[in-house]
Design a protein around this motif. Structure first.
Motif, PDB file in Angstrom:
ATOM      1  N   ARG A 103     -21.178   2.209  41.893  1.00  0.00           N
ATOM      2  CA  ARG A 103     -22.530   1.815  41.491  1.00  0.00           C
ATOM      3  C   ARG A 103     -23.218   2.548  40.493  1.00  0.00           C
ATOM      4  N   MET A 162     -21.752   0.364  37.358  1.00  0.00           N
ATOM      5  CA  MET A 162     -22.171  -0.840  37.307  1.00  0.00           C
ATOM      6  C   MET A 162     -23.679  -1.113  37.255  1.00  0.00           C
ATOM      7  N   CYS A 193     -21.784  -6.187  43.178  1.00  0.00           N
ATOM      8  CA  CYS A 193     -21.806  -5.266  41.803  1.00  0.00           C
ATOM      9  C   CYS A 193     -21.322  -6.421  40.854  1.00  0.00           C
TER      10      CYS A 193
END
Length: 1068
Positions: A519, A522, A569
């Motif tokens: 996370r 990205m 993502c």
């Protein structure tokens, strides 16, 4: 020698540690000495520490060395070691002489003799040690009686157990320490001997339980002899634990039972000056550790120490334990403490620890440990547990994932389990200790540490987005490999040892750590997305998908996995992936067409008839299919839209290929015949259709349909994906058809020329029908052979069908020229039959269903009729009328009844007309004057047979005739084609011609006697009357067209007359 041996073994210890290659010791030593090494900044500090260690070890070894010298010098008895060593081998040095003792434990006896009136006894046991001289003297004074006198030996040398009343299986469990006195006078040379030599000389006999005496409390005060055991001291080992048979003095009662004894040689006292302030247990432990260090430093193999010592070491340890009365429990405790400490610094096999734990568990309830040793045992067990858990947390770094090394981890886990199961640990560590939870915590902590280390190793060198993505990709690959090892290698180790699903623990921990890292990374990437960055993200996606796929192996899930929606993502990168796949495939297809020379790839037994670009196209489309398989998009609805886009791209590439290959034909056909190239193109397009047909299976549309069943309706699914494919296939089919039509146009033109040339009137008389047709068939054979060799079977069949249709049309057009010449139609009819055989090719060409179209059937009938002469046409006409008679139903114009038969012997046909019914009134009075006219048809078969007629029945619509007629005809005439009886019912008119009531036809072959046996009985038959339909019969039209044929014209005239009288309306 001994002194040097021990000192050297202690001095070489640092060198031994440096030579250890195993990862376990290396990693632990690096971690435990990391801080201390950072503080030692100078070489002088290191040398000073080493010198202090040597001095400390030297001071520690002095008392132990003295203990060993003492032990070697004053050994007695045999050890349990198979190989025995003399004093020189054990570094013998004479020290002061201790007091030698034999410790005897009388456990119990079984099945002794019963001497009382009750059948029981009151047994006790006497023990003593006597020398050989005393034994001989006593033997000479022995009486024949069975009593034993206690006064024969001094009381200080006699040892007696308690008296167990009224039993034959007494239990004593009493221990006695018996001194062994040895004269050590130096004045007499014979007396200068060691203890071992003295025992050897005097052959001392231990009359342990010299006499088992029953204290019967008799009036005379004498005890009864129950049995004795005589043991020679020189034959005893350091320790003995056996059952001994009670020996009798006479053979009166030979079976006197047996007694259980435990024997052990000890030193009652040792010089306190040897090891002042140190217990025998501490000395034993120190000696054991030095022996193990020395043995490990000298062993040749590189593997871990298996717990063995050299024979000398084992002998010394056993002698020392015996002389100091160290119990087996204390010895095993010392070994456990020593081995568990050595395990943390040297390479020791965990099975050695497992063995010692088993021994401690065995002794726990049999002997009570002193308080200090209990504390030591408790601290040692707890400390090793903590150390073992530390090793477990770092199993990735210290143990290679190979079949050779993983058993070490399994054994270590079993040792930890065994520690927690021992009663000693449970007693000495009352606090609750859940090993399962502790191992889980250790694995989780170790996984976090491992992940952070790997994360640090793969940190990007710069802050470039591409470097960050590459670092994440490398980290994910490491995690994926660790998850694979956890599933395939480590999980079985933990499950078998501690019943822990390691894979689930590691997977869930790495899932959380990795999701956070993804996370974060990205989040930095989304704002900089381009084609190059999307390409670098693709392997990241694939590795995450593979990791997420392994969730199927989780045994239980306590929480939702954080990587569940990982594909979100990568949503921004997905269009770039699709675009790259499409552009790459399209470029490959264009390059393949440019290099294609439109020649078949291979010839031979199984020729490949398509060109190189078709094969390349199938290979080029494969990456798009692989992209779908690699993506495996988890969201079903988005996956459906992705499939729509991929299918659309494939269809666009297929249509583009079709246009490119057509353009390539034009380029190559500028200076050459396009026939072969056009055939190859047709084959390529057929091959492309086959590839597209396999597309739903390759892309697994069925699996996608099941996944999207709850979000996409079946109609929407079918109207999207299959319709795309069907549209593309229809485009390709149309292009194939156009190409085949191009090939067929030239063939049609040539076939038409050959047919017209064959049917020219001027050639009728000069050539036969076969010779006239031969050029056409030769041309077709060559052309079809060429097409068959250059087209795949599907395309060849597709070419044959329109070519056959065109050929039939050509023949039909030529036949409508109304030539009127029979030979003309015969040639066309023969040509049609030849073409049928050619296109069918004995079942290898077109099927009969395809060949026998309506146009073919009509043309065949037309040519067949026009090829017949007049007589044959009349025969056909009569056969047709007979069939109409059979199929005719109802009696619209009435009926006639008759009886018919044929006598073969007389060659006579017998016809009896019985009546007619339901006739149509022809006169103005509402009646008719009917009669029946009989004639045998056709006339060319029965030229000499005259017509017959019945009498006229006036004013009757249902006349009764009952008239018989006979015709003289042969059986052959009756069986001729079209031979039939024509019954014509007429209304007699006096003025003018007779009116037509109707006609009926009866085949002569159906008359009894003509067909079947000759003796068949006559049959009665009722025939409905029919009226002919005007201008409908094609045979009459053909006959009518033959103006020069009188017979034809005469026959047509008669039939036309009846048609004029017919009441049937002419059809328009």
């Amino acid at each position: 020698m001994t002194q040097a041996y021990i000192a050297n073994s202690k001095y070489r210890r640092p060198q031994r540690e440096l030579l250890q290659n195993d990862k376990i010791k290396t990693k632990i030593r690096q971690q435990t000495t990391k801080k201390s090494k950072e503080k030692e900044n100078t070489q002088e500090q290191q040398k000073r520490h080493k010198k202090q260690d040597r001095n400390k070890n030297k001071n520690h070894l002095k008392p132990l060395y003295k203990e060993l010298l003492y032990t070697i010098t004053h050994r007695l008895g045999k050890t349990s070691i198979k190989e025995q060593f003399d004093d020189l081998q054990l570094q013998r040095y004479i020290m002061e002489h201790p007091a030698y003792c034999l410790m005897v434990t009388v456990k119990q006896a079984k099945d002794v003799l019963g001497k009382d009136i009750s059948g029981l006894s009151d047994p006790y046991c006497l023990l003593t040690i006597i020398h050989k001289k005393e034994e001989s003297k006593k033997s000479s004074q022995a009486k024949s009686s069975k009593v034993v006198l206690k006064d024969k030996m001094p009381s200080k040398n006699m040892y007696q157990t308690d008296v167990k009343t009224q039993t034959l299986n007494p239990i004593w469990n009493q221990t006695f320490v018996m001194f062994i006195f040895v004269s050590m006078s130096f004045s007499d040379k014979d007396e200068e001997i060691t203890l071992g030599q003295k025992l050897e000389e005097i052959r001392s006999n231990f009359h342990g339980i010299k006499r088992m005496i029953k204290d019967a409390k008799k009036e005379k005060g004498q005890d009864d002899f129950l049995g004795n055991i005589v043991l020679k001291l020189k034959d005893l080992h350091c320790t003995e634990d056996c059952w001994y048979v009670l020996e009798p003095r006479t053979e009166t009662y030979p079976n006197r039972g047996k007694c259980h004894l435990q024997l052990k040689f000890i030193h009652r006292e040792r010089a306190n000056a040897l090891t002042t302030g140190r217990s025998a247990y501490m000395n034993y432990s120190g000696i054991l550790q030095q022996f193990v260090h020395s043995h490990i430093s000298k062993q040749q193999s590189s593997g871990p120490w298996k717990g063995e010592l050299c024979g000398q070491g084992q002998t010394l340890l056993e002698l020392f334990a015996t002389q100091n009365d160290l119990s087996p429990f204390l010895q095993d405790l010392a070994k456990w403490v020593a081995y568990s400490k050595l395990y943390q610094s040297l390479e020791v096999d965990p099975t050695v620890l497992f063995k010692q734990l088993t021994s401690i568990e065995y002794h726990w309830d049999q002997q009570e440990l002193p308080y200090q040793q209990k504390q030591e045992l408790g601290d040692s067990l707890h400390g090793f547990l903590q150390y073992g858990l530390c090793l477990v947390s770092k199993y990735r770094d210290i143990i290679p994932p190979t079949p050779k090394d993983t058993p070490r981890l399994q054994t270590l886990l079993r040792v930890l389990v065994q520690i927690c199961k021992t009663r000693a640990f449970q007693k000495l560590n009352p606090a609750h200790f859940d090993l399962h939870e502790e191992v889980i915590d250790a694995v989780q902590v170790g996984t976090q540490e491992w992940f952070n280390i790997k994360k640090g190793l793969h940190q990007p060198m710069t802050k470039e987005i591409s470097e960050t993505v590459n670092a994440l990709s490398s980290l994910i690959e490491e995690v994926r490999e660790d998850i694979r090892l956890s599933k395939d290698v480590w999980n079985k180790v933990f499950v078998s040892a501690v019943q822990l699903d390691l894979f689930t623990v590691v997977y869930q921990e790495l899932d959380s750590l990795l999701a956070t890292e993804v996370r974060v990374t990205m989040g930095q990437v989304d704002t900089h997305m381009d084609q190059a960055l999307a390409n670098s993200l693709f392997p990241v996606y694939l590795n995450l998908k593979a990791i997420h796929k392994d969730k199927a192996f989780l045994q239980k899930r306590t929480k939702l996995l954080e990587l569940t929606d990982f594909q979100e993502c990568f949503r921004d990168a997905l269009p770039f992936w699709l675009n790259k796949a499409y552009n790459t495939t399209l470029e490959r297809v264009q390059r393949a067409v440019q290099l294609d020379m439109l020649q078949p790839l291979q010839t031979g037994m199984v020729p490949v008839k398509h060109s190189s670009s078709a094969v390349d196209l199938a290979a080029c489309l494969q990456p798009i299919c692989q992209l779908w398989e690699h993506l495996g998009w988890p969201d079903p609805e988005e996956g459906f839209m992705l499939m729509v886009k991929l299918t659309e791209d494939i269809c666009k590439i297929a249509v583009t290929y079709c246009h490119l290959i057509k353009q390539r034909v034009k380029e190559l056909s500028a200076n050459s015949d396009p026939g072969t190239a056009l055939c190859v193109v047709v084959n390529d397009l057929e091959y492309l259709c086959t590839v597209l047909t396999r597309l739903p299976q390759q892309l697994n549309w069925g699996g996608l349909r099941e996944r999207t069943d709850h979000v996409i309706k079946e109609m929407q699914f079918n109207n999207t994906l299959p319709s795309q494919l069907q549209h593309t296939q229809s485009v390709l089919t149309r292009e194939i058809r156009l190409a085949l039509e191009t090939l067929g146009k030239q063939l049609r033109s040539d076939i038409e020329k050959h047919v017209l040339s064959m049917a020219t009137r001027r050639k009728f008389s000069c050539t036969s029908t076969e010779d006239a047709v031969r050029p056409l068939m030769g041309y077709l054979e060559n052309e079809l052979k060429f097409m068959n060799e250059n087209l795949v079977q599907e395309s060849f069949n597709s070419l044959l069908a329109p070519l056959w249709t065109n050929s039939v049309q050509i023949l039909d057009q030529v036949s409508r020229q109304k030539s009127g010449v029979t030979e003309f139609y015969q040639r066309l009819h023969y040509t049609l039959q030849s073409l049928e055989q050619c296109f069918h090719a004995e079942g290898n060409g077109l099927s009969l269903d395809t060949l026998h179209s309506d146009q073919f059937k009509s043309l065949k009938a037309h040519l067949g009729l026009n090829s017949l002469n007049t007589c044959q046409l009349i025969d056909k006409f009569m056969e047709k009328k007979v069939r109409e008679q059979k199929d005719y139903s109802g009696e619209k114009y009435g009926a006639v009844t008759l009886i018919s038969s044929y006598k073969r012997s007389d060659q006579k046909l017998h016809i009896e007309v019985l009546n007619a019914v339901n006739l149509i009134p022809m006169d103005s009075n509402g009646f008719s004057d009917p009669f029946v006219q009989l004639s045998l048809e056709p006339r060319h078969v029965f030229p000499e047979v005259e017509h017959r007629r019945t009498q006229i029945k006036n004013r009757e619509l249902n006349p009764l005739f009952e008239e018989a007629f006979e015709f003289l005809v042969s059986l052959e005439q009756c069986n001729a084609a079209g031979a039939s009886l024509l019954l014509t019912v007429l209304d007699h008119d006096t003025i003018g011609s007779d009116d037509f009531e109707g006609e009926a036809f009866l085949s002569l072959r159906a008359i009894p006697g003509v067909s079947g046996t000759a003796s068949q009985a006559p049959t009665q038959i009722r025939l409905p009357l029919m009226h002919p339909k005007p201008n409908e019969d094609n045979i009459l039209k053909l006959l009518e067209a033959r103006k020069a044929d009188r017979d034809a014209q005469a026959f047509v005239k008669l039939r036309r007359q009846k048609e004029k009288l017919s009441l049937e309306v002419e059809q328009t």
